[in-house]
Design a protein around this motif. Structure first.
Motif, PDB file in Angstrom:
ATOM      1  N   SER A   1       0.823  -1.210   0.000  1.00 58.62           N
ATOM      2  CA  SER A   1       0.000   0.000   0.000  1.00 58.62           C
ATOM      3  C   SER A   1       0.856   1.258   0.000  1.00 58.62           C
ATOM      4  N   VAL A   2       1.933   1.238   0.771  1.00 55.35           N
ATOM      5  CA  VAL A   2       2.839   2.393   0.803  1.00 55.35           C
ATOM      6  C   VAL A   2       3.461   2.609  -0.576  1.00 55.35           C
TER       7      VAL A   2
ATOM      8  N   VAL B   1       2.268   1.676  -3.479  1.00 51.95           N
ATOM      9  CA  VAL B   1       1.224   2.138  -4.404  1.00 51.95           C
ATOM     10  C   VAL B   1       0.983   3.634  -4.203  1.00 51.95           C
ATOM     11  N   ALA B   2       0.837   4.062  -2.954  1.00 53.92           N
ATOM     12  CA  ALA B   2       0.552   5.477  -2.677  1.00 53.92           C
ATOM     13  C   ALA B   2       1.698   6.373  -3.137  1.00 53.92           C
TER      14      ALA B   2
ATOM     15  N   LEU C   1       1.844   6.391  -7.009  1.00 53.51           N
ATOM     16  CA  LEU C   1       0.793   7.188  -7.648  1.00 53.51           C
ATOM     17  C   LEU C   1       1.052   8.683  -7.498  1.00 53.51           C
ATOM     18  N   VAL C   2       1.546   9.096  -6.343  1.00 55.56           N
ATOM     19  CA  VAL C   2       1.858  10.520  -6.152  1.00 55.56           C
ATOM     20  C   VAL C   2       2.964  10.954  -7.120  1.00 55.56           C
TER      21      VAL C   2
ATOM     22  N   ALA D   1       4.008   1.736  -8.127  1.00 54.98           N
ATOM     23  CA  ALA D   1       2.609   1.349  -7.901  1.00 54.98           C
ATOM     24  C   ALA D   1       2.375  -0.111  -8.311  1.00 54.98           C
TER      25      ALA D   1
END
Length: 189
Positions: A75-76, A78-79, A82-83, A126
């Motif tokens: 999750s980290v 991916v976040a 994406l940023v 991501a």
């Protein structure tokens, strides 16, 4: 299910070959990408992302990783990915420029001070995060294969094209900015 997945991978590979040779032809002529090649790239990228998601959600070729750690770590990634990708896309300020249909301006501001390829860097983070979240070795292998293909594209096609189009401006940028991510180097004056 495996037959449909295999057909998706084959279609992705065919789109990738079509895109590679279309890019090569356009760049050798010093031109921007034809619309059909740009569309093929977008379709191929979308298909690849679907294949990675499918493998991850389906738990294809599960890796022996703690599920909670994989969910948090993935999750980290991916976040963060994406940023980084979105910052790169926003800096282009043009869908045509982002799609290779316009090369009228070299982008060196914002996140492009730290990476010549933030969109790829973010996208790969991501996809790796999604692969880890799903603990799917197949998704991870598809992502690594794409990473190798994009790196080859950067080195063999995109960078020589940008050198021809932007000349000394790109060479200075290339010298001072990491290909994927890092701190800008000081420019020698």
């Amino acid at each position: 299910m495996w037959m449909l997945y295999a057909l998706g991978v084959i279609f992705f590979l065919l789109l990738s070959l079509y895109s590679w040779f279309g890019i090569k032809r356009a760049y050798e002529k010093g031109k921007t990408l034809p619309l059909r090649v740009s569309v093929a790239i977008w379709i191929g990228d979308t298909l690849h992302s679907i294949l990675v998601l499918w493998a991850s959600l389906g738990g294809l070729w599960l890796m022996p990783i703690n599920a909670t750690a994989a969910l948090i770590g993935g999750s980290v990634l991916v976040a963060v990915g994406l940023v980084i990708m979105l910052l790169g896309m926003l800096e282009f300020r043009s869908f045509k420029r982002m799609s290779g249909l316009d090369s009228s301006k070299l982008i060196t501001t914002g996140i492009y001070r730290y990476s010549r390829n933030p969109q790829y860097t973010g996208w790969f983070l991501a996809l790796i995060g999604i692969s880890i979240m799903g603990r799917s070795l197949l998704a991870l292998l598809l992502t690594v294969a794409l990473l190798m293909g994009i790196h080859l594209y950067n080195v063999k096609l995109e960078e020589p094209y940008l050198e021809r189009i932007f000349g000394e401006e790109y060479l200075r940028y290339k010298e001072s900015t990491p290909r994927y991510f890092g701190m800008p180097k000081r420019r020698n004056k």
